[in-house]
Motif scaffolding. Sequence first.
Motif, mmCIF file in Angstrom:
data_model
loop_
_atom_site.group_PDB
_atom_site.id
_atom_site.type_symbol
_atom_site.label_atom_id
_atom_site.label_comp_id
_atom_site.label_asym_id
_atom_site.label_seq_id
_atom_site.Cartn_x
_atom_site.Cartn_y
_atom_site.Cartn_z
ATOM 1 N N ARG A 1 58.086 16.731 44.678
ATOM 2 C CA ARG A 1 57.080 17.755 44.985
ATOM 3 C C ARG A 1 56.380 18.294 43.741
ATOM 4 N NH1 ARG A 1 59.677 22.023 49.049
ATOM 5 N NH2 ARG A 1 61.122 22.241 47.306
ATOM 6 N N CYS A 2 56.348 17.489 42.701
ATOM 7 C CA CYS A 2 55.656 17.856 41.467
ATOM 8 C C CYS A 2 54.213 17.354 41.548
ATOM 9 C CB CYS A 2 56.367 17.228 40.270
ATOM 10 S SG CYS A 2 55.616 17.613 38.684
ATOM 11 N N PRO A 3 53.208 18.230 41.449
ATOM 12 C CA PRO A 3 51.812 17.783 41.549
ATOM 13 C C PRO A 3 51.473 16.742 40.487
ATOM 14 C CG PRO A 3 51.948 20.175 41.703
ATOM 15 C CD PRO A 3 53.311 19.695 41.286
ATOM 16 N N LEU A 4 50.705 15.746 40.879
ATOM 17 C CA LEU A 4 50.275 14.688 39.964
ATOM 18 C C LEU A 4 48.829 14.957 39.571
ATOM 19 C CD1 LEU A 4 51.897 11.634 41.800
ATOM 20 C CD2 LEU A 4 52.765 12.892 39.806
ATOM 21 N N TRP A 5 48.658 15.537 38.392
ATOM 22 C CA TRP A 5 47.353 15.972 37.921
ATOM 23 C C TRP A 5 46.557 14.800 37.342
ATOM 24 C CZ3 TRP A 5 46.067 20.961 38.956
ATOM 25 C CH2 TRP A 5 47.115 21.808 39.314
ATOM 26 N N PRO A 6 45.250 14.963 37.197
ATOM 27 C CA PRO A 6 44.463 13.930 36.514
ATOM 28 C C PRO A 6 45.040 13.659 35.126
ATOM 29 C CG PRO A 6 43.020 15.564 37.521
ATOM 30 C CD PRO A 6 44.417 16.101 37.647
ATOM 31 N N SER A 7 44.867 12.454 34.635
ATOM 32 C CA SER A 7 45.496 12.055 33.373
ATOM 33 C C SER A 7 45.041 12.894 32.189
ATOM 34 C CB SER A 7 45.204 10.578 33.093
ATOM 35 O OG SER A 7 43.801 10.356 33.016
ATOM 36 N N SER A 8 43.877 13.533 32.297
ATOM 37 C CA SER A 8 43.354 14.317 31.172
ATOM 38 C C SER A 8 43.759 15.787 31.222
ATOM 39 C CB SER A 8 41.823 14.232 31.148
ATOM 40 O OG SER A 8 41.274 14.769 32.349
ATOM 41 N N LEU A 9 44.446 16.201 32.299
ATOM 42 C CA LEU A 9 44.760 17.618 32.487
ATOM 43 C C LEU A 9 46.253 17.856 32.667
ATOM 44 C CD1 LEU A 9 41.994 18.729 35.057
ATOM 45 C CD2 LEU A 9 41.920 18.900 32.558
ATOM 46 N N VAL A 10 46.667 19.078 32.367
ATOM 47 C CA VAL A 10 47.971 19.587 32.779
ATOM 48 C C VAL A 10 47.703 20.804 33.652
ATOM 49 C CG1 VAL A 10 49.311 18.745 30.819
ATOM 50 C CG2 VAL A 10 48.148 20.957 30.651
ATOM 51 N N GLY A 11 48.606 21.079 34.581
ATOM 52 C CA GLY A 11 48.375 22.213 35.466
ATOM 53 C C GLY A 11 49.650 22.678 36.125
#
Length: 243
Positions: free
Chosen positions: A92-102
């Motif tokens: 359940r860990c969100p998979l963010w775009p490769s250029s971002l952390v969130g």
Amino acid sequence: MTDTTPAASIDDFIHADHDNHTYAPAVLVSANFNNKQFAAAFYEQYSVYCPPAMIKASSKRQAEYFAGRYLAAEAMASYDMHNFKLIADANRCPLWPSSLVGSITHTNNYAACIAANKADIAAIGIDAQDILSDERAERLQSRIIDSAETRIISQSELSAALGLSLCFSAKEAIYKALYPRIQQYFGFNAAKLHSIDTAANTFSFRFDPALMVLHTDRNLLTLRYQINEQRVQTCLILPATRK
């Protein structure tokens, strides 16, 4: 989700507040939301991915999930990232775009998302929690902090319940920030309260050196916190290493 006709507009349900300064260079998007004004059709209308497990969830849970992901879309838009399908991994860990952390959090009709460029921020975690009652704090204390941490709180200006609420939130924020990099489960005892600065609204935690992979300054993690009448919010930001 059976009802596809919105009972109200999105503005009746949620209104996002953008903060580009408090956690700069990260962007914080937060909002209070009204469960009674939620409509399942919002998912499709605003291109927010709804996982299969959420379809059978209660309306309250659907509203919470939508609010967090809606704010995540707003945060990503600050970085010109639009219509990104934010899914989660098996944990359940969100998979963010490769250029971002969130990081996303929600509690009791409040939600927030914080995001940043990976070039600036290596890891980020945010968590909001309702302030524990004295009775609940007493019941949960031994599961969240040890005697040394209890002593640090007692020597501060914080009440026992408020201090425990902050520690609970902080340890959740630490997990959200570090798990995506460590890819290893760790519990509350992996981060120990080290000090509290109530004047600066910051506190530090000593993290298990066997798990630490991002921070080398004596394994100390410094978080910022905010307190209002109902809840606490904590945030951990680890800057990226400049080459």
